[in-house]
Motif scaffolding. Sequence first.
Motif, short mmCIF file in Angstrom:
data_model
loop_
_atom_site.label_atom_id
_atom_site.label_comp_id
_atom_site.label_asym_id
_atom_site.label_seq_id
_atom_site.Cartn_x
_atom_site.Cartn_y
_atom_site.Cartn_z
N SER A 13 0.83 -1.21 0.00
CA SER A 13 0.00 0.00 0.00
C SER A 13 0.87 1.25 0.00
CB SER A 13 -0.92 0.01 1.22
OG SER A 13 -0.15 0.08 2.41
N VAL A 14 0.25 2.39 -0.38
CA VAL A 14 0.92 3.68 -0.28
C VAL A 14 0.80 4.15 1.17
CG1 VAL A 14 0.97 6.08 -1.04
CG2 VAL A 14 0.42 4.26 -2.68
N TYR A 15 1.92 4.16 1.87
CA TYR A 15 1.89 4.51 3.29
C TYR A 15 2.00 6.02 3.50
CZ TYR A 15 3.05 4.54 8.26
OH TYR A 15 3.05 4.79 9.62
N ALA A 16 2.76 6.68 2.62
CA ALA A 16 2.91 8.14 2.72
C ALA A 16 3.15 8.69 1.32
CB ALA A 16 4.06 8.51 3.65
N GLU A 17 2.77 9.92 1.11
CA GLU A 17 2.97 10.59 -0.17
C GLU A 17 3.21 12.07 0.09
OE1 GLU A 17 0.94 10.74 -4.63
OE2 GLU A 17 -0.24 10.05 -2.92
N ARG A 18 4.27 12.60 -0.51
CA ARG A 18 4.62 13.99 -0.28
C ARG A 18 4.95 14.66 -1.61
NH1 ARG A 18 2.73 12.47 3.74
NH2 ARG A 18 3.49 12.64 5.89
N PRO A 19 4.63 15.95 -1.76
CA PRO A 19 4.96 16.68 -2.99
C PRO A 19 6.45 16.93 -3.11
CG PRO A 19 4.03 18.18 -1.35
CD PRO A 19 3.89 16.79 -0.79
N VAL A 20 6.93 16.86 -4.33
CA VAL A 20 8.34 17.18 -4.61
C VAL A 20 8.50 18.69 -4.59
CG1 VAL A 20 10.15 17.07 -6.36
CG2 VAL A 20 8.68 15.09 -5.95
N ALA A 21 9.53 19.17 -3.94
CA ALA A 21 9.79 20.61 -3.87
C ALA A 21 10.06 21.17 -5.26
CB ALA A 21 10.96 20.90 -2.94
N ASP A 22 9.46 22.32 -5.58
CA ASP A 22 9.72 22.94 -6.87
C ASP A 22 10.93 23.88 -6.75
OD1 ASP A 22 8.85 25.40 -5.75
OD2 ASP A 22 6.80 25.09 -6.47
N ALA A 23 11.34 24.44 -7.89
CA ALA A 23 12.55 25.25 -7.93
C ALA A 23 12.48 26.44 -6.98
CB ALA A 23 12.81 25.73 -9.36
N GLU A 24 11.33 27.07 -6.90
CA GLU A 24 11.17 28.23 -6.02
C GLU A 24 11.31 27.83 -4.55
OE1 GLU A 24 7.71 31.54 -4.93
OE2 GLU A 24 7.68 30.53 -6.88
N VAL A 186 12.00 17.11 -0.01
CA VAL A 186 11.59 15.96 -0.83
C VAL A 186 11.92 16.29 -2.28
CG1 VAL A 186 9.66 14.52 -1.58
CG2 VAL A 186 9.74 15.37 0.79
N LEU A 187 12.77 15.46 -2.88
CA LEU A 187 13.20 15.67 -4.25
C LEU A 187 13.25 14.35 -5.00
CD1 LEU A 187 16.30 18.01 -3.67
CD2 LEU A 187 14.06 18.72 -4.53
N ASP A 188 13.11 14.40 -6.32
CA ASP A 188 13.36 13.21 -7.14
C ASP A 188 14.84 13.21 -7.53
OD1 ASP A 188 13.65 15.03 -9.26
OD2 ASP A 188 11.61 14.71 -9.99
N HIS A 189 15.26 12.15 -8.23
CA HIS A 189 16.68 12.01 -8.55
C HIS A 189 17.21 13.15 -9.42
CE1 HIS A 189 16.99 8.21 -6.58
NE2 HIS A 189 16.15 7.58 -7.40
N ASP A 190 16.45 13.53 -10.42
CA ASP A 190 16.92 14.58 -11.32
C ASP A 190 17.08 15.91 -10.59
OD1 ASP A 190 16.98 12.82 -13.44
OD2 ASP A 190 15.02 13.40 -14.23
N ALA A 191 16.10 16.25 -9.75
CA ALA A 191 16.17 17.50 -9.01
C ALA A 191 17.32 17.48 -8.01
CB ALA A 191 14.85 17.76 -8.29
N THR A 192 17.59 16.30 -7.44
CA THR A 192 18.72 16.18 -6.50
C THR A 192 20.03 16.44 -7.21
OG1 THR A 192 17.49 14.57 -5.16
CG2 THR A 192 19.88 14.64 -4.89
N SER A 193 20.21 15.83 -8.37
CA SER A 193 21.44 16.04 -9.14
C SER A 193 21.60 17.51 -9.52
CB SER A 193 21.42 15.18 -10.40
OG SER A 193 21.44 13.81 -10.07
N GLU A 194 20.51 18.13 -9.94
CA GLU A 194 20.56 19.55 -10.32
C GLU A 194 20.95 20.41 -9.13
OE1 GLU A 194 17.56 22.98 -12.12
OE2 GLU A 194 17.04 20.86 -12.29
N LEU A 195 20.42 20.08 -7.96
CA LEU A 195 20.73 20.86 -6.76
C LEU A 195 22.20 20.74 -6.39
CD1 LEU A 195 20.03 22.48 -4.25
CD2 LEU A 195 19.21 20.36 -3.20
N ILE A 196 22.75 19.54 -6.46
CA ILE A 196 24.15 19.34 -6.09
C ILE A 196 25.08 20.15 -6.99
CG2 ILE A 196 26.01 17.61 -6.02
CD1 ILE A 196 23.83 15.59 -5.16
#
Length: 463
Positions: A13-24, A186-196
Motif C-alpha cells: 500500500s501507499v503509506y505516505a505521499e509527499r509533494p516534490v519541492a519545486d525550484a522556487e 523531498v526531491l526526485d533524482h533529477d532535481a537532486t542532481s541539479e541541486l548538487i
Amino acid sequence: MSTIQSISPVDGSVYAERPVADAEQVTALFARSKLAQHAWAQLSVAERCTYCTAAVDAMVAMTDRIAEELVWQMGRPISQGAGEVRGLEERARYMISVAEESLCPVDPGEKPGFARKISKEPLGVIMTIAPWNFPFMTALNSVIPALLAGNAVVLKHAANTLLVAERIQDAFDQAGLPEGVFQHIVLDHDATSELIGSGNVDMVCFTGSVGGGKAMEKAAAGQFIPLGLELGGKDPAYVRADANLPYTIENLADGAFFNSGQSCCSIERIYVHESIHDELVAGLAAAGQAYVLGNPLDAATNLGPMIKPAAADFVRQQIADAVAAGAQAHVDTSQFELDQPGSAYMAPQVLSNVTHEMSVMTDESFGPVVGVIKVASDEEAIALMNDSEFGLTAGIWTEDLAAAERIAPQLETGTVFMNRCDYLDPALAWTGVKDTGRGCSLSTLGFDALTRPKSFHFKTSTD
C-alpha cells in the motif's frame, strides 16, 4: 505537481505521499539555510551540543511511534524497532560528548614572537542524502556531527522512508533549534542532481549504491565540494579452526539475516577452516530455519519483508543461479509460506559449494543469503576475503588474538572485527576502501570531513 510515494513492503500500500519541492521552494529553503548557518556558527560548541542533546532526547521519546512507522515504511519487525533508536542515541550522544575536544583549535606549539593556531571552520550548508535500511542511524551519522561543527544541514531521505526526515525535523523543532539550521526536503533524482550542481551545497554526505555514488560525483563535477560516500559492501567473515563454534554460528546468523540482510555491513560471504566447515554450515542452516518470517507488526516475527518485491526477486535469482551452477542450498524454504516469487517476503538461505564465479559471492545481495567456502589456511582466507570490489568491514572469528592481529592488517577494509560483526562503534572511524566509497564518519576523526582548517599566523613582536 509531482509527488514521492512511500510504498509499504508489508502489504504494497501507499503509506505516505509527499509533494516534490519545486525550484522556487528549493531556492527559498537554501536561502534560509545559508542565513541561519552564519548565526549558528557563532554559537559556542557547548551551545550547539545543548540543542543536539535536546533533539536526541526528543527522538528517544518518540521510540514507540518510530518503531511502528519503520514497520510500515521498510518492513522491520516491531520487536526490533527500538533498536534503531538505541543505535542513533548511542552514536549521537558519543559525538556530542567529544565535540568540544574534537573541534577545538590545534596548537602547533610555541614560537617566540608569534601567536599561532589552526581552527576548524564549518563548511557551510551540508546536504545529507540518507538511505532507507537504517534510516535514522545513517542520517544522523552526518547530521549531528555536521550541526555540532557549525554547519547548517538539509536532509533528503529515501522515498521509502519519507517520514523519517519528518520525525528528525520534529525532534529539532522540539529542541528549539533556530529556524533554517536543520531542514528536510523531498526531491526526485533529477532535481537532486541539479541541486548538487547548483552551487548551493557545500558538501554532500551520501549513503547508497555504487551507482548512486557515481551519480553524486557526476552531479558535483566542477563544484569543488567534498563528497562523503558510503556505498555498501560484500562483507566477509573468516572462521578459524579454533573459533568458539556455537557463539560464532549465532553471531554470523544474526550478522547475515538481521534486517533481512539489508545492511551495508551484513555478513554476505563466509570462509571457514575445512575442519569445521560441515558443522558451521549445519549450524547456520538450523539458525536460518528457526527464523519466523511474517507480518512485522506481530511481536513473534523476527524476519520481516525486504524493502520491495524486486529486491527479494534479485536475491532469489542469485540463489537459483548459484544452485544451477552447483551450489547446495541448506534451508528448506518451503517451510516459509510467505516466500514466493514476486513477494517481498523472503526466507533466509545458506549456500555451500559456492565459488567466486557466482554472483551471490561477488555482487552485493543486500538480502538474507550467505555463501560458505571452506579454506585450508589463513593465507587462502585472506586472498578470498580481499577478492572483492568492496571494502567496508571484515570479521575474524578466533580465540587467538595474535592471529587476528596478524591477519587484520592484510585485509582491504575500513574496519576489521574480531568475534563480532554488523556494528558501528561511534568511537571508531566508519570508512571504507575500493568501491565502498570514500570519506570518514563518526569518531573524533569524523569532524575533520565536516570542517576546513584555517590558519592564524600572528607576529606579536615587531622589534
